[in-house]
Scaffold this active site. Sequence first.
Site, short mmCIF file in Angstrom:
data_model
loop_
_atom_site.label_atom_id
_atom_site.label_comp_id
_atom_site.label_asym_id
_atom_site.label_seq_id
_atom_site.Cartn_x
_atom_site.Cartn_y
_atom_site.Cartn_z
CB CYS A 1 32.52 46.38 35.89
SG CYS A 1 32.87 44.93 36.88
NE ARG B 1 39.46 38.25 36.30
CZ ARG B 1 38.46 38.15 35.46
NH1 ARG B 1 38.11 36.95 35.01
NH2 ARG B 1 37.78 39.21 35.06
CD GLN C 1 38.38 41.39 31.69
OE1 GLN C 1 38.24 42.34 32.43
NE2 GLN C 1 37.62 40.31 31.77
CG ASP D 1 35.86 44.93 30.71
OD1 ASP D 1 34.87 44.31 30.28
OD2 ASP D 1 36.25 44.87 31.89
CG HIS E 1 31.45 48.05 31.93
ND1 HIS E 1 32.83 48.07 31.92
CD2 HIS E 1 31.08 46.88 32.51
CE1 HIS E 1 33.28 46.96 32.49
NE2 HIS E 1 32.24 46.22 32.87
CE LYS F 1 29.11 33.72 31.78
NZ LYS F 1 30.56 33.72 32.06
CG HIS G 1 29.10 43.85 33.20
ND1 HIS G 1 30.08 44.17 34.11
CD2 HIS G 1 27.92 44.07 33.83
CE1 HIS G 1 29.51 44.56 35.24
NE2 HIS G 1 28.20 44.50 35.09
#
Length: 658
Positions: free
Chosen positions: A353, A382, A400, A402, A404, A485, A531
């Site tokens: 992000c 991670r 991911q 991902d 946004h 979320k 997100h």
Amino acid sequence: MSEVSISIIDGAAGAQRSVPAGTTAAELFAEDRAVIAARVNGAQRDLAHVLDAGDEVAGIRNDEPDGLAIVRHSAAHVLAQAVQELFPKSKLGIGPPIENGFYYDFDVETPFTPDDLKRIEKRMQELIKARQTFSRREVSDDEARAELADEPYKLELIGLKGSGAGDAGEGAEVEVGAGQLTIYDNHRKDGSLAWKDLCRGPHVPQMGDIPAFKLMRSAAAYWRGSEKNPMLQRVYGTAWESRDALKDYQTRLEEAAKRDHRKLGAELDLFSFPDEIGSGLAVFHPKGGTIRRVMEDYSRQKHIEGGYEFVNTPHITKAQLFETSGHLEWYAEGMFAPMQMDGADYYLKPMNCPFHNLIFRSSGRSYRELPLRLFEFGTVYRNEKSGVVHGLTRARGFTQDDAHIYCTRGQMRDELTTTLRFVLDLLRDYGLNDFYLELSTKDPVKFVGSAEDWAEATEVLREVAVSEGLELVMDSGGAAFYGPKISVQAKDAIGRTWQMSTIQLDFNLPERFELEFQSADGSRQRPVMIHRALFGSIERFFGVLVEHYAGAFPPWLAPVQAVGIPIADEHLPYLREVAAQLRAQGIRVEVDDADDRMQKKIRNAQKQKIPFMMLAGDEDVAAGAVSFRYRSGEQKNTVPVADAIAEIVAAVRDRVQV
């Protein structure tokens, strides 16, 4: 005798009832043996709790989630008593209920062996048969220290109470900031004290109210989850409301073991975790790579149709980016240590992000560009602890899908609704159809931004979730530091729940990155940031699908969709021609030309879980046909080649489950 009026809560309704003063919850629910605790004015209490006038009371049964947690927590205490009776030098850690079971941590001289677990389980059975009772009493801090002077880990927890030193650990007996300490005593039938433990409770009235349990395994675990602390021995067990429920759970475990994606990944040659690379870091083999490519290609197609724009960002960045985003303040423990380069600290990214925010900020934005939907297959890293790394479903490096979305506040609700439907439709395309939604709300300590923004964001997400008509479960305090979320919880083929897609609403990162767009009236406004991850992690989603399908992927995802199996070598050229026609239609097909007999080739194809087997012998060649054999073992003979190709192509195109 005087009486008091209470309200018995049954579902949403409450019935007033007068009972003698001093009545306990046990006496109130004496006719229902499945009730093992009570909910009094919303708080869980032991059945020995004395009711007061005006109390609202509900029974907690052993087959409901809260009741099962109490049964399991009580079983953890029985476990701890059994261990200290058999191993008198052992010291107690913590023993909470967990999903499907419980555990207790112990400091012992040597790790537990399988034979030790058998002895412990036998002693637990003896204690349960003896029907020892649990009783609660309140103690002061000093009294607790005196009674537990030989238990160093309990003394540490007492010291944390009210200290503001942080969480006392998962399932700890002490809440940081809590006022009153309680100890639970285990009494023998003659009333003598058998054992005691610091605990919030509640517990079942007596050990005979633990209908069925089983010890599962032991493992090493750091005290309070920190590698800086001593290594303890953790014993895991499971407990249920009946022997039948325990048996059903053990059957589910057996089925889950057959479906374990790590086992099937090796058997089907999909992926591996080479020691030379490190724990939690997977490599995908050609067949696994094929499935992953198909997943990604389909996702790309759907995102293009959904109006997303594709971006790419690097794997590392200067520390400043994560200082701006807040990750170094709030998420540093989940990040790998920095690398030194050009006099600056560089980090492997744990999130995409912040990079997308820089893309948004790279030029002046107008309201006409919004909503702006940025999408990336972004690989992140991670620093997961070794104890939680688990194949593809909990990895240290993963990709991911991902996205946004940057929009105005006026667009926010519609974007959330569209995004949630987009997510649910795509999950259904992959064969997951049984969902509920979870709404994670603000952690009371770990959050940024104003309470007003959080309240607005949470309410909008709640309304959007409810509008889809799915069950909504609250996850109080479970949100990330920057916003609430929705997470989609999906059940697989054997009823296990997996967290899938997440949608987070964020008013805070746009503020931290000073993101702006020019509104219709010429003023500068902050965008709202959404997100969104559909797979979450491609690796994790891959592992879930392997287990959901037990490796037997539907034809559109199968790495090999069809295989030609000749009756004899002279039939190979014919099957190669059929295979060429299938490849021209985009079908992934092989022809087995090994020296094995036909029956072995069929067995090999079945082990590889190939959806379609096309057999050909003299009669098939003469008729311009093949004989179909399906994964189920069903067979269809002498199918014209054109029909066979049409059936395979249609099954792939329509994502048919075969």
